[in-house]
Design a protein around this motif. Structure first.
Motif, PDB file in Angstrom:
ATOM      1  N   GLU A 121       0.638  -1.202   0.104  1.00  0.00           N
ATOM      2  CA  GLU A 121       0.054  -0.016   0.002  1.00  0.00           C
ATOM      3  C   GLU A 121       0.892   1.309   0.082  1.00  0.00           C
ATOM      4  O   GLU A 121       0.482   2.119  -0.810  1.00  0.00           O
ATOM      5  N   GLU A 122       1.926   1.220   0.886  1.00  0.00           N
ATOM      6  CA  GLU A 122       2.806   2.379   0.783  1.00  0.00           C
ATOM      7  C   GLU A 122       3.848   2.705  -0.417  1.00  0.00           C
ATOM      8  O   GLU A 122       3.953   3.675  -0.887  1.00  0.00           O
ATOM      9  N   ILE A 123       4.025   1.442  -0.860  1.00  0.00           N
ATOM     10  CA  ILE A 123       4.585   1.673  -2.334  1.00  0.00           C
ATOM     11  C   ILE A 123       4.073   2.028  -3.514  1.00  0.00           C
ATOM     12  O   ILE A 123       4.126   2.896  -4.159  1.00  0.00           O
ATOM     13  N   ILE A 124       2.606   1.527  -3.369  1.00  0.00           N
ATOM     14  CA  ILE A 124       1.753   1.844  -4.367  1.00  0.00           C
ATOM     15  C   ILE A 124       1.368   3.598  -4.153  1.00  0.00           C
ATOM     16  O   ILE A 124       1.191   4.391  -5.057  1.00  0.00           O
ATOM     17  N   THR A 125       0.680   3.885  -3.047  1.00  0.00           N
ATOM     18  CA  THR A 125       0.445   5.432  -2.760  1.00  0.00           C
ATOM     19  C   THR A 125       1.484   6.428  -2.539  1.00  0.00           C
ATOM     20  O   THR A 125       1.093   7.358  -2.643  1.00  0.00           O
ATOM     21  N   MET A 168      -6.420  -5.068  -3.449  1.00  0.00           N
ATOM     22  CA  MET A 168      -6.428  -3.895  -2.655  1.00  0.00           C
ATOM     23  C   MET A 168      -7.347  -2.811  -3.609  1.00  0.00           C
ATOM     24  O   MET A 168      -7.723  -1.848  -2.941  1.00  0.00           O
ATOM     25  N   SER A 169      -7.140  -2.800  -4.918  1.00  0.00           N
ATOM     26  CA  SER A 169      -7.789  -1.792  -5.711  1.00  0.00           C
ATOM     27  C   SER A 169      -9.459  -2.022  -5.779  1.00  0.00           C
ATOM     28  O   SER A 169      -9.955  -1.293  -6.414  1.00  0.00           O
ATOM     29  N   ALA A 170      -9.723  -3.359  -5.548  1.00  0.00           N
ATOM     30  CA  ALA A 170     -11.111  -3.588  -5.724  1.00  0.00           C
ATOM     31  C   ALA A 170     -12.110  -2.700  -5.102  1.00  0.00           C
ATOM     32  O   ALA A 170     -13.180  -2.332  -5.740  1.00  0.00           O
ATOM     33  N   PRO A 171     -12.084  -2.587  -3.624  1.00  0.00           N
ATOM     34  CA  PRO A 171     -12.920  -1.545  -3.071  1.00  0.00           C
ATOM     35  C   PRO A 171     -12.912  -0.131  -3.942  1.00  0.00           C
ATOM     36  O   PRO A 171     -14.147   0.492  -3.958  1.00  0.00           O
ATOM     37  N   HIS A 172     -11.789   0.442  -3.995  1.00  0.00           N
ATOM     38  CA  HIS A 172     -11.877   1.380  -4.765  1.00  0.00           C
ATOM     39  C   HIS A 172     -12.419   1.674  -6.262  1.00  0.00           C
ATOM     40  O   HIS A 172     -13.002   2.440  -6.872  1.00  0.00           O
TER      41      HIS A 172
END
Length: 382
Positions: A121-125, A168-172
């Motif tokens: 999550e940190e790497i992506i964001t 991880m991106s599914a909810p989004h």
């Protein structure tokens, strides 16, 4: 010129042979200007100072143990200072393409180390944070080989078949899809409302257009009717003006004729009547004056006649006394009184005659009757 060498703007000229360079370097560094170089005794080589890039694709493991494939691009160059040029020249002068290879390897190691301390999550964001930490940790090592890094860009992060990033991106994605559907519904509703509003506007515009056209048609019809009536109305108005002018002219002619009649008949008649009246008054005044004159003349003639006859009257009165018995008591005075009495009687007779004729006589006071006496010569007539 023979023996004079000049480096390009993005090159550093390294002259070996002869005395050493700055800081005990095995060559002298020349940038930005030319220099005489002795052939055979000196050797000249050129080191690029231009911007270079290196692509890094490295499989890294995150703190959660998820394998990620990270692709990045590094922009670097040889430093402009003499120390950096000397360090880079000693390492890459014979094979300058090795600078990109070595830089990629250095950054791959630092990239694996830093990604291992971060979550997916940190790497992506926080990609910018990742790039900044990689640059900071590699700066000292890059400086040792005479290179400086201008930028590091993380191009992509892929987790392969694990599907972690997708999960991880599914909810989004769902939220985004929901928002997209809501936005689509709102857009459809807005589109329908816009279409309905457009239809209402078109209907309203058509209604207003029809009303305006009807008004224009009514105005045109009214204008045409007024234009059709304009001729007769103008003719009638002109006739009224002509009749009014003729009436005024006739009135002025009648007034003028009346003034002429007054001037020709009334004024002369009034003048004639005034003349006749004045003549009559004058004639009456003349006749009055003549009558008064005639009356005055008659009185004068009568008075003169009576005066002329007065002696005869006195004589007749005296003759009446001739046979009378007159006693004179007082002598000569008595005789005078007798004569005076006779004259007075004559005057009395004259006044009586005047009154009978309507002619006033002189306002003579009657003589007082005297009383006879012994002392004042009384006369006794018998």
């Amino acid at each position: 010129m023979f023996g004079y060498r000049v480096p390009a703007p993005d090159q550093a000229m390294l002259i070996s042979g002869g005395r050493r360079g700055q800081g005990g370097a095995p060559f002298r560094v020349v940038t930005g200007h030319g220099k005489f170089v002795l052939p055979v005794f000196r050797k000249v080589r050129f080191l690029t100072l231009a911007m270079c890039e290196a692509e890094v694709e490295e499989r890294c493991v995150s703190r959660q143990g998820i394998t990620l494939t990270v692709r990045s691009v590094i922009a670097f160059k040889v430093g402009n200072d003499t120390e950096s040029i000397v360090n880079a020249g000693q390492r890459f002068l014979s094979d300058q393409e090795q600078m990109a290879v070595l830089t990629g390897r250095i950054f791959a190691g630092h990239l694996r180390s830093i990604i291992g301390s971060m979550t997916v999550e940190e790497i992506i964001t926080e990609r910018q944070k990742l790039a900044t930490e990689v640059l900071d940790t590699s700066k000292a090592e890059m400086a040792k080989i005479g290179l400086i890094v201008d930028s590091l860009q993380i191009q992509s992060i892929d987790d392969g078949d694990t599907g972690y990033i997708d999960a991880m991106s599914a909810p989004h994605k769902a939220a985004i899809q929901r928002q997209a559907q809501i936005a689509q519904a709102q857009a459809s509703q807005a589109s329908a409302e816009a279409e309905q509003e457009a239809a209402r506007n078109q209907a309203e515009y058509a209604r207003q257009t029809a009303v305006v056209q009807a008004r224009y048609t009514a105005e045109v019809d009214r204008a045409q009717a007024e234009a059709a009536q304009a001729g007769p109305l103008a003719e009638a108005h002109a006739q009224r003006e002509v009749l009014a002018a003729r009436t005024e002219l006739a009135q002025r002619a009648a007034d003028l004729r009346q003034q002429q009649l007054v001037a020709e008949i009334v004024k002369p008649a009034e003048a004639e009547a005034e003349r006749i009246r004045v003549v009559a008054l004058a004639e009456a005044e003349r006749m009055k004056i003549q009558a008064e004159a005639a009356a005055s003349h008659g009185r004068v003639a009568l008075d003169r006649m009576l005066i002329d006859q007065l002696p005869q009257i006195v004589k007749e009165a005296a003759s009446g006394l001739s046979g009378a018995n007159v006693n004179v008591l007082n002598g000569a005075d008595g005789l005078g009184e007798i004569a005076a009495g006779l004259v007075g009687q004559g005057l009395t007779i004259l006044d009586a005659v005047r009154r009978n004729m309507g002619t006033p006589g002189p306002k003579d006071e009657p003589m007082p009757k005297r009383q006879g006496g012994a002392d004042d010569g009384a006369v006794e007539v018998r």
